[in-house]
Design an enzyme around this catalytic site. Sequence first.
Site, mmCIF file in Angstrom:
data_model
loop_
_atom_site.group_PDB
_atom_site.id
_atom_site.type_symbol
_atom_site.label_atom_id
_atom_site.label_comp_id
_atom_site.label_asym_id
_atom_site.label_seq_id
_atom_site.Cartn_x
_atom_site.Cartn_y
_atom_site.Cartn_z
ATOM 1 N N ASP A 31 0.824 -1.232 0.143
ATOM 2 C CA ASP A 31 0.095 0.052 0.076
ATOM 3 C C ASP A 31 0.861 1.426 0.026
ATOM 4 O O ASP A 31 0.676 2.140 0.744
ATOM 5 C CB ASP A 31 -0.910 -0.026 1.026
ATOM 6 C CG ASP A 31 -1.600 -1.167 1.444
ATOM 7 O OD1 ASP A 31 -2.037 -1.696 0.442
ATOM 8 O OD2 ASP A 31 -1.817 -1.717 2.525
ATOM 9 N N GLU A 244 -11.367 -0.047 -3.101
ATOM 10 C CA GLU A 244 -10.621 0.332 -1.984
ATOM 11 C C GLU A 244 -9.608 1.254 -2.752
ATOM 12 O O GLU A 244 -9.457 1.334 -3.803
ATOM 13 C CB GLU A 244 -9.969 -0.657 -0.999
ATOM 14 C CG GLU A 244 -9.289 -1.784 -1.739
ATOM 15 C CD GLU A 244 -8.921 -2.936 -0.949
ATOM 16 O OE1 GLU A 244 -9.383 -2.848 0.161
ATOM 17 O OE2 GLU A 244 -8.091 -3.801 -1.428
HETATM 18 O O1 FUB Z 1 -3.193 -3.546 3.571
HETATM 19 C C1 FUB Z 1 -4.474 -3.775 4.262
HETATM 20 C C2 FUB Z 1 -5.520 -3.574 2.996
HETATM 21 O O2 FUB Z 1 -5.229 -4.479 2.016
HETATM 22 C C3 FUB Z 1 -5.402 -2.259 2.421
HETATM 23 O O3 FUB Z 1 -6.195 -1.298 3.555
HETATM 24 C C4 FUB Z 1 -6.045 -2.171 1.298
HETATM 25 O O4 FUB Z 1 -6.054 -1.103 0.551
HETATM 26 C C5 FUB Z 1 -5.593 -3.804 0.773
HETATM 27 O O5 FUB Z 1 -4.283 -3.275 0.068
#
Ligand code: FUB
Length: 344
Positions: A31, A244
């Site tokens: 991320d 997301e």
């Molecule tokens: O790293 C945890 C979660 O996985 C993140 O918040 C999302 O975007 C995904 O990458």
Amino acid sequence: MPEDNIDHINFEDLNQNALSEPLVRHIYTADPSAHYFNGKIYIYPSHDVDAGEAFDDLGSHFAMEDYHVISMDSIDSEAVDNGVALHVKDVPWAKQQMWAPDANEKNGTYYLFFPAKDFEGIFRIGVAVSDSPTGPFKAQPNPIKNSFSIDPAVFKDDDDSYYMYFGGLWGGQLQRWQTGVFNPDQSESPTAFIPNDSEPALLPFVAKMSHDLLEFDEKPKEIQILDENGALLLSGDNDRRFFEAAWMHKHNGNYYFSYSTGDTHFICYAVGDNPYGPFTFKGRILNPVVGWTSHHSICKVEEKTYLFYHDSSLSKGVTHLRCIKKAEIKYREDGSIITLDPYQ
Ligand code: FUB
């Protein structure tokens, strides 16, 4: 190349054909939110660990506890780990799951924005402050008022206004906030409360930040993502709808809202003429990587623009043990972005 296909992957071949190398190998990172502050690149990633939690569709296996800031003197120089910048034990309101963070700078102060679950199991977004881009950061005693869900990305516009983009489905709990109040349903189904395929998709949120960057300056607003006919993308449009990993950047005066499609594993983008949207879907920035999640940021370094992303190649496909990478992105004359393939 999502998780269920890894048995067929020859990782030696895959790494040889990869678009880019992991930026660091001594810890797992994911991320990556990259920024160019005072002539240096600073990356604010998640710090992946194997905490022994079983894999589930709510992301319990993403049990991260702290953040490290990675810095680079230039785009091709060594990526340096600056150690622990913030640990969950030093965040009074947070219990667990330090997921994808971002950071920004204002008047020489640096702000780390991060999601974590509070003691009631609800994701909130917090802020921690430092006088250095690498931390250590000191957390505010409480999360941002009216914050919810995950994946904050804080964008500074040319008029010095700052906006936070956020939200994430399934384990990110966005679907539980449709009435404006957290739905405490205990079904533990990641798809409970997701609209039917023929209904409009759930939307990410944006809020202008207060002058001190510690609170929202307004009630978060939904961000509309429209198709080529001006209609909202539908919930069943899995290859295009938001899941997301929101990000905002500007190119030639236009606002590019980019995000992950989650279970279909694309990084896509939509373009608008102001920070609130609506944004019209334009295409893909990155095709699927090894690993379930795909998450990115876009950062201009001098005259070039780079995509920072992750895959699970370093752990040979373990979903929650990822590694951050970078690659240049290029625009066509009409402003569209040329899609990258993570492996040739
Ligand atoms: O790293 C945890 C979660 O996985 C993140 O918040 C999302 O975007 C995904 O990458």
